[in-house]
Scaffold this active site. Sequence first.
Site, PDB file in Angstrom:
ATOM      1  CE  LYS A   1     -18.219-145.823  26.429  1.00  0.00           C
ATOM      2  NZ  LYS A   1     -17.700-145.764  25.047  1.00  0.00           N
TER       3      LYS A   1
ATOM      4  CB  SER B   1     -16.720-142.004  24.824  1.00  0.00           C
ATOM      5  OG  SER B   1     -16.987-143.269  24.237  1.00  0.00           O
TER       6      SER B   1
ATOM      7  CB  SER C   1     -14.994-144.803  22.321  1.00  0.00           C
ATOM      8  OG  SER C   1     -15.438-143.498  22.131  1.00  0.00           O
TER       9      SER C   1
HETATM   10  N1  GLN Z   1     -14.508-139.461  19.902  1.00  0.00           N
HETATM   11  C1  GLN Z   1     -15.394-140.017  18.934  1.00  0.00           C
HETATM   12  C2  GLN Z   1     -16.743-139.320  18.996  1.00  0.00           C
HETATM   13  O1  GLN Z   1     -16.903-138.503  19.822  1.00  0.00           O
HETATM   14  C3  GLN Z   1     -15.534-141.494  19.128  1.00  0.00           C
HETATM   15  C4  GLN Z   1     -16.553-141.916  20.096  1.00  0.00           C
HETATM   16  C5  GLN Z   1     -16.758-143.398  20.207  1.00  0.00           C
HETATM   17  O2  GLN Z   1     -15.991-144.190  19.640  1.00  0.00           O
HETATM   18  N2  GLN Z   1     -17.804-143.762  20.912  1.00  0.00           N
HETATM   19  O3  GLN Z   1     -17.604-139.575  18.240  1.00  0.00           O
END
Ligand code: GLN
Length: 477
Positions: free
Chosen positions: A77, A152, A176
């Site tokens: 990532k 994400s 994420s």
């Molecule tokens: N969707 C969650 C957020 O926007 C999780 C993001 C993540 O785990 N990096 O914070």
Amino acid sequence: MKNFLSLSEIQSEISAGKLTVYTLTEHYLKNIHEKNGRLNAFLSVYEDEVLEQAHLIDQKIQDQTAGKLAGMIVGIKDVFAYKNHRLECASTILENFESQFTATCIQKLVDADAIIIGHQNCDEFAMGSSNENSAYGVCRNPIDESRVPGGSSGGSAAAVAADLCQVSIGSDTGGSVRQPAAFCGVIGLKPTYSRISRYGLAAYASSFDTVGIISKSIEDAAIMLEVMSGEDQYDSTVSRLEVPNFCDFKSDKRYKIAYVNEILDYDGLDEEIRKQTFDLVGELQNEGHRIEAVSIDKLDYILPTYYVLTAAEASSNLSRYDGVRFGKREESQDLEEMYKSSRSKGFGDEVKRRIMAGTFVLSASYYDAYYTKAQKVRKLIQNATQELLDQYDFIISPITPSPAFKIGDLASDPLKMYMEDLYTVQANVVGIPAISIPIGNNSQGLPIGIQLMSNSFNELELLDISNQIITFKDQNR
Ligand code: GLN
């Protein structure tokens, strides 16, 4: 070339002389050439250097000096530092920034002879649940290209699902790794907080951030976890506990599993997901596991607690992107103007929203009302979850309230988007490990995932139960 389920399949073909790391690498590069134009899962691909590395690893295999990940082709990532390669966190503010060192978890993979094939698309600074917040464009779900891959770590999950790499390394602050894995029909493992070093992972919310793995098999998740875990002199938050032999996860142990009534009764839960979760509960019972329904009364507070605390931590972590030390600078006559315009132009809307919310909850007048209160609620949620895990080996639940949604459907409504994280954030609020495994498809052919959470540092049994589920699901198919 076939789509390999695990590294051990790859390695046995290599030992049988049917495959080389070089031809395998060419195969993934070809898949990337064919599919990435549409999917936008990879932001950078390190074509020439990976072929050179493949050649060297083939040589090592011949000399019998190769590491245990020889033949593993990994995508990472765009939040992990990899020396002399891009690190942009899918943000304009880090445009053209290159890492000067390599993240510990990535270095451990390289040292074991894995090949890092490229950096993958994600939501800007890992904030989002659909990959639509990337400055480099949306990533598409390979199962249905009109839909999001989740976020994400959307590019990371899409890449594994489309066989653009064998496994991906993502980050999981609130789901994420697990949510995109569920949307794309692959496995997503979030280890215990502190299991894997975060040195070289761009910080979002430091008391929640974990390094996670996206794979096609439990075997691959286990070997990656085993290689990446453990102490690191550069990250004092890493646990000093001995790292178990995660590859020895298989057992026929019968477990005690809880499911939470309030989660499965939730109105917003998709009917097909509810049904498949209950079907799985029945199947687990038939397999001899003990499953019981339980209640958690703090459920409504988990998501707000997560969003107050992560925004607070993000506002502090992201203050370092000032246009001076990293990435893009908007020139101006005046220093303060330069900071302002660099940050205004460099960050996208969602990141700005979190920075503003985080600054607000940390401000002198509201600190106690929001930040302190959320910390207290976090403790209550931790206690309530721990009480359950003292009695049960695992808590089982859906991973998301809905399957992968259409690109654009939630983009204009941040609150609806946050609801996507309803079931995943608990593991991060508490710090426990959790996994997302695919259990089937819905009537539209979209993957459905299930989540299992366990006690801290009990990844070994988490891998075992996941493997048991995948195995009996395969047999019943
Ligand atoms: N969707 C969650 C957020 O926007 C999780 C993001 C993540 O785990 N990096 O914070």
